[in-house]
Write an enzyme that holds these catalytic residues in place. Structure first.
Site, mmCIF file in Angstrom:
data_model
loop_
_atom_site.group_PDB
_atom_site.id
_atom_site.type_symbol
_atom_site.label_atom_id
_atom_site.label_comp_id
_atom_site.label_asym_id
_atom_site.label_seq_id
_atom_site.Cartn_x
_atom_site.Cartn_y
_atom_site.Cartn_z
ATOM 1 N N LYS A 76 0.802 -1.228 0.000
ATOM 2 C CA LYS A 76 0.000 0.000 0.000
ATOM 3 C C LYS A 76 0.836 1.279 0.000
ATOM 4 O O LYS A 76 0.412 2.295 -0.564
ATOM 5 C CB LYS A 76 -0.948 0.004 1.195
ATOM 6 C CG LYS A 76 -2.006 -1.083 1.132
ATOM 7 C CD LYS A 76 -2.882 -1.044 2.367
ATOM 8 C CE LYS A 76 -3.898 -2.166 2.347
ATOM 9 N NZ LYS A 76 -4.755 -2.163 3.544
ATOM 10 N N ASP A 113 -9.272 2.342 2.995
ATOM 11 C CA ASP A 113 -9.204 1.509 4.192
ATOM 12 C C ASP A 113 -9.823 2.168 5.417
ATOM 13 O O ASP A 113 -10.614 1.564 6.141
ATOM 14 C CB ASP A 113 -7.747 1.171 4.525
ATOM 15 C CG ASP A 113 -7.206 0.026 3.693
ATOM 16 O OD1 ASP A 113 -8.011 -0.791 3.227
ATOM 17 O OD2 ASP A 113 -5.984 -0.049 3.520
ATOM 18 N N ALA A 141 -2.101 0.481 6.153
ATOM 19 C CA ALA A 141 -3.470 0.367 6.664
ATOM 20 C C ALA A 141 -3.638 1.146 7.948
ATOM 21 O O ALA A 141 -4.649 1.828 8.158
ATOM 22 C CB ALA A 141 -3.816 -1.105 6.882
ATOM 23 N N GLY A 249 -12.370 -8.471 11.268
ATOM 24 C CA GLY A 249 -11.855 -7.682 10.155
ATOM 25 C C GLY A 249 -12.767 -7.582 8.947
ATOM 26 O O GLY A 249 -12.656 -6.646 8.161
#
Length: 276
Positions: A76, A113, A141, A249
């Site tokens: 990311k 996110d 994240a 999650g």
């Protein structure tokens, strides 16, 4: 699910890039959405190592049937330098998890996110206003989640990370963006917080260390994960033993699915859609 027998030369293609890839659940959810909407689109998983990321992304630019891709652990942060443009939010966070490809091969990075995580908490009835939050992690994240939590109206945020320099850098950026928020670097001790969040990949692999000292958890706390597989991570299992309320999650992903699909479908950034 998308009927693979109907995939043809006119099907618009999307990818999800990760390392490892076995745990991702986005393809199932995204392809189910495409099928429900009757859209000729398909999302496929790509297992790509950090060493190969740049060459893979270069190749994706030339695939004219590809409209975009999702980026997850551990890519990311690195993906930002491989995009031609990035959103203000992605630049602020320092990471992107959705990349759209225009017809001329240009890539635009966005970050979803944090909003997905916060919306998932709220949909579960977990109050954020004025709360004290402990966040383990300072990677891609965790950065997105930290900024989204700060924007949600929490009263206190502590960042704990194995590299204190990375934690301090995130704290400094948060302080500049949200000067009224109490934000600090923490230790492995999560005691005294209303919400404890694992924003790391610890728990994804068997034998991983715990993201915080679970012996310091207490029953009145909420403990939340970003990891989707396993569903009950070692952190959540330890929290349940103490009597904590736990938040898995998967809701973070489910909230992002429609927004991800909309972002990638709008490959020329001609329109934007909000997550419902």
């Amino acid at each position: 699910m998308t009927d693979i027998t109907q995939i043809s030369g006119t099907t618009r293609v999307y990818a999800i890039i990760a390392d490892p890839i076995h745990h991702v659940q986005t393809p199932q959810a995204m392809n189910k959405l495409f099928s429900t909407l009757g859209q000729d689109r398909v999302l496929v998983p790509f297992h790509v190592s950090p060493a190969d990321l740049a060459v893979v992304v270069t190749g994706l630019r030339g695939i004219q049937s590809l409209d975009g891709f999702i980026v997850t652990v551990p890519h990311k942060t690195a993906i930002l330098e491989l995009c031609d443009t990035v959103s203000d939010a992605a630049r602020l966070v320092g990471a992107a998890n959705v990349v759209t490809r225009s017809s001329d091969g240009k890539l635009h990075g966005e970050i979803l996110d944090g909003d997905g995580f916060v919306t998932g908490l709220r949909q579960a009835g977990i109050e954020l206003e004025g709360r004290a939050v402990y966040l383990a992690g300072a990677g891609g994240a965790a950065n997105a989640i930290a900024f989204a939590l700060a924007a949600s109206g929490i009263g206190w945020l502590t960042i704990a990370n194995r590299s204190q320099d990375k934690a301090q850098a995130l704290v400094d950026r948060l302080s500049r963006a949200f000067p009224d928020l109490e934000v600090s670097v923490g230790t492995s001790d999560p005691s005294g917080y209303d919400l404890v969040v694992n924003g790391t990949s610890l728990g994804l692999k068997e034998g991983d260390a715990l993201p915080c000292d679970v012996t310091r958890l207490s029953a009145e706390q909420v403990v939340a994960e970003i990891i989707m597989q396993p569903v009950i991570t070692p952190l959540l299992a330890a929290a349940q033993k103490v009597g904590c309320r736990t938040h898995e999650g998967l809701p973070m992903l489910l909230c992002q699915i429609e927004l991800m699909a909309a972002a990638m479908a709008s490959k020329k950034n001609e329109s934007r859609h909000e997550c419902v």
